[in-house]
Design an enzyme around this catalytic site. Sequence first.
Site, PDB file in Angstrom:
ATOM      1  N   ASP A   1      10.193  31.576  49.038  1.00 40.52           N
ATOM      2  CA  ASP A   1      11.620  31.799  49.216  1.00 40.52           C
ATOM      3  C   ASP A   1      11.772  32.981  50.165  1.00 40.52           C
ATOM      4  OD1 ASP A   1      14.292  31.737  48.994  1.00 40.52           O
ATOM      5  OD2 ASP A   1      14.395  32.281  46.882  1.00 40.52           O
TER       6      ASP A   1
ATOM      7  N   ASP B   1      12.439  23.690  41.944  1.00 41.65           N
ATOM      8  CA  ASP B   1      11.639  24.778  41.360  1.00 41.65           C
ATOM      9  C   ASP B   1      12.507  25.481  40.346  1.00 41.65           C
ATOM     10  OD1 ASP B   1      13.285  26.409  43.421  1.00 41.65           O
ATOM     11  OD2 ASP B   1      12.299  27.927  42.198  1.00 41.65           O
TER      12      ASP B   1
ATOM     13  N   CYS C   1       2.123  14.349  23.762  1.00 44.77           N
ATOM     14  CA  CYS C   1       1.627  15.129  24.903  1.00 44.77           C
ATOM     15  C   CYS C   1       0.101  15.171  24.942  1.00 44.77           C
ATOM     16  CB  CYS C   1       2.182  16.544  24.825  1.00 44.77           C
ATOM     17  SG  CYS C   1       1.698  17.594  26.197  1.00 44.77           S
TER      18      CYS C   1
ATOM     19  N   CYS D   1      -1.560  17.468  26.918  1.00 45.75           N
ATOM     20  CA  CYS D   1      -1.918  18.721  27.616  1.00 45.75           C
ATOM     21  C   CYS D   1      -3.018  19.469  26.865  1.00 45.75           C
ATOM     22  CB  CYS D   1      -0.679  19.600  27.789  1.00 45.75           C
ATOM     23  SG  CYS D   1      -0.278  20.627  26.359  1.00 45.75           S
TER      24      CYS D   1
ATOM     25  N   CYS E   1      -1.680  20.819  23.449  1.00 43.84           N
ATOM     26  CA  CYS E   1      -1.391  19.848  22.380  1.00 43.84           C
ATOM     27  C   CYS E   1      -2.643  19.136  21.877  1.00 43.84           C
ATOM     28  CB  CYS E   1      -0.354  18.835  22.857  1.00 43.84           C
ATOM     29  SG  CYS E   1       1.294  19.577  22.977  1.00 43.84           S
TER      30      CYS E   1
ATOM     31  N   HIS F   1       1.743  24.191  28.394  1.00 50.01           N
ATOM     32  CA  HIS F   1       2.383  22.985  27.868  1.00 50.01           C
ATOM     33  C   HIS F   1       3.685  22.677  28.612  1.00 50.01           C
ATOM     34  CE1 HIS F   1       4.163  20.069  25.156  1.00 50.01           C
ATOM     35  NE2 HIS F   1       5.264  20.797  25.243  1.00 50.01           N
TER      36      HIS F   1
END
Lengths: 371, 371
Positions: free
Chosen positions: B94, B267, B305, B307, B310, B336
């Site tokens: 940015d 974002d 999930c 991930c 998890c 997560h």
Amino acid sequence: MALFSFTKTHQSSECAGRTGIFQTPHGAIETPVFMPVGTQATVKSLDPAEVHDIGFGIILSNTYHLYLRPGQEIVRQAGGLHSFMNWPGAILTDSGGFQVFSLGALRKVTDEGVVFRSHIDGSKHLMTPEKSIAIQEDLGADVIMAFDECLAYPSDHQAARAAMERTISWATRCHAAHQRPDQALFGIVQGVVYSDLRRECAQRLTELNFPGYAIGGLSVGEPKPMMYDMLEVTVPELPEDKPRYLMGVGSPDCLWEGVARGVDLFDCVFPTRIARNGTALTSQGRVIIRDARYAADFGPLDPECGCPTCTRFSRAYLRHLFKAGEILALRLTSLHNIYFLYKLMERIRTALRQGRFYEEKKAFWASYYNE
Amino acid sequence: MALFSFTKTHQSSECAGRTGIFQTPHGAIETPVFMPVGTQATVKSLDPAEVHDIGFGIILSNTYHLYLRPGQEIVRQAGGLHSFMNWPGAILTDSGGFQVFSLGALRKVTDEGVVFRSHIDGSKHLMTPEKSIAIQEDLGADVIMAFDECLAYPSDHQAARAAMERTISWATRCHAAHQRPDQALFGIVQGVVYSDLRRECAQRLTELNFPGYAIGGLSVGEPKPMMYDMLEVTVPELPEDKPRYLMGVGSPDCLWEGVARGVDLFDCVFPTRIARNGTALTSQGRVIIRDARYAADFGPLDPECGCPTCTRFSRAYLRHLFKAGEILALRLTSLHNIYFLYKLMERIRTALRQGRFYEEKKAFWASYYNE
């Protein structure tokens, strides 16, 4: 095969140091070994997989902390500490003796046990040898500790004897209370800095035939040479064929000196604690990462290190992360510091086996302490 | 092959949404995409390797923060931001426009640029379009942003027009100043919540022929339907064959609504920020991990999930870590949450391709918002 065994694989001819294999229900551990500390069921800032990937096969956790939070019942329901924190290796839990001792004015000791107030919410609790064992059975570590009375340094001989007698009495009660066959209960030698008390305590605990022995109440303020003296009088009284654990000790110099005196296991919060304060252990000694001299230093923390931090990130980046208050700084430095101690113990084991212990010790000193 | 290209791979017949491939010097990115935010050259609490392993190919970082600390010169000497933070994928920076706008009373805007005081040490700085570009060239991101003037909501039409004119003037100066061919400079559409200004700004920026366009100044306090209206008037004015980036937006509802209106890049700090506060995004909506109901809940944060959190840790363990103030709590929940958004964008892309966008959107709403 027995759930636990300790096999000496090499005895140094240079010193009392030896290498061995400590077999536990969660794997075999090469000794001498340093155990990272996961006080509250986590080695601070690190994922258990990261700790295991370095090569660590055993970590320590704390009965006092887990009893207060989340409570041993939660951990038991989770299937024990290994499952709760997803740690695939072995675990050793301290009994809580040292922690309640550290509470100072918040605790009162009687023959029955210790009444103390929680450091979290001030609530009142009674810890006894039987309760410590019951909690440790719920937590389910591989190696558990007898509940002991740890005195401050200095303490007079009379107080030291009384605490030693209580420690032996409590160890006897712990031994009687402990039931789980998949846990090894270690006795803890106390006696402050009095050789006669240390010897007597070791001898009398040995009669209880523990599968391993800890040496407690050291590195609590006494000069280091005094600690080394206590190791020299204590270790010869302990059985040759059982592991010896020096509690709460893990600085590089103490690891070398402890191994030289026959210690097999060590633990200490210091590598992760100083990491979070921005200090890295390196082959050239300590590096204070926030120092302005590293602002544009694009080399690794330690040029001789192969850890996931040193192979990927620069001192300049780590300094930036610390200055910016970023969590990744704490992670990367903690990971590096325990890796450093892992590699140091590997080097010590190799040196013992190759009969080059003092040669390697001298080389380490020259590089680390610049001596 | 060109260093940058945007290829539309599918146009939804249900809505303005499309899938595409955004080619950058650091890899090809499937759009629509959510970009995690690494404000200070780190996605807070996470190792770049963890972010990349999830599948993310682009992250965002902030010129304002890196200019103040460690300074773009350090980053340049490190070989640029990719090398400094060891991130293998693409990076978008940015311009600092939004950050200096956020400083409120600490900044003063003129046609030349913005004089502001550092939030770190109060030191005085002048940021101009040319300086923002020079800094971003030193940082070396793949995608960089024009320096813009972002107004608060509400702002009157006159002030909004003035800021829009300044934004266009500054975009022109940025375009003229920018030299690195391995960076794509995006213009930013402003105009608060005025349709005429948004349209005009988009049209006039398009004349400068940027390789991509951002829509800024939204999600700054206006009601969400108003943001959606602004997307509906702005996106049709932007070139079909260039990526469109909705700045600072990333909640699940806004991702669906933004994609439906033709946005390609998003974002937001929110998934990592709420993670550090103990809130997890799950297929059944938000989970407040500290809640007592999870004390003995040994299931994962999200049963659907896959991930690394998890698949390995329970709600009970995460709750314990949060209650105990452990850093690992922040890591595991951040990991997560960004995984959740990664999978959500994957699902959105698949739904677009399969012509089931609204069907999937409805199913997500039913599960996530319980509607």
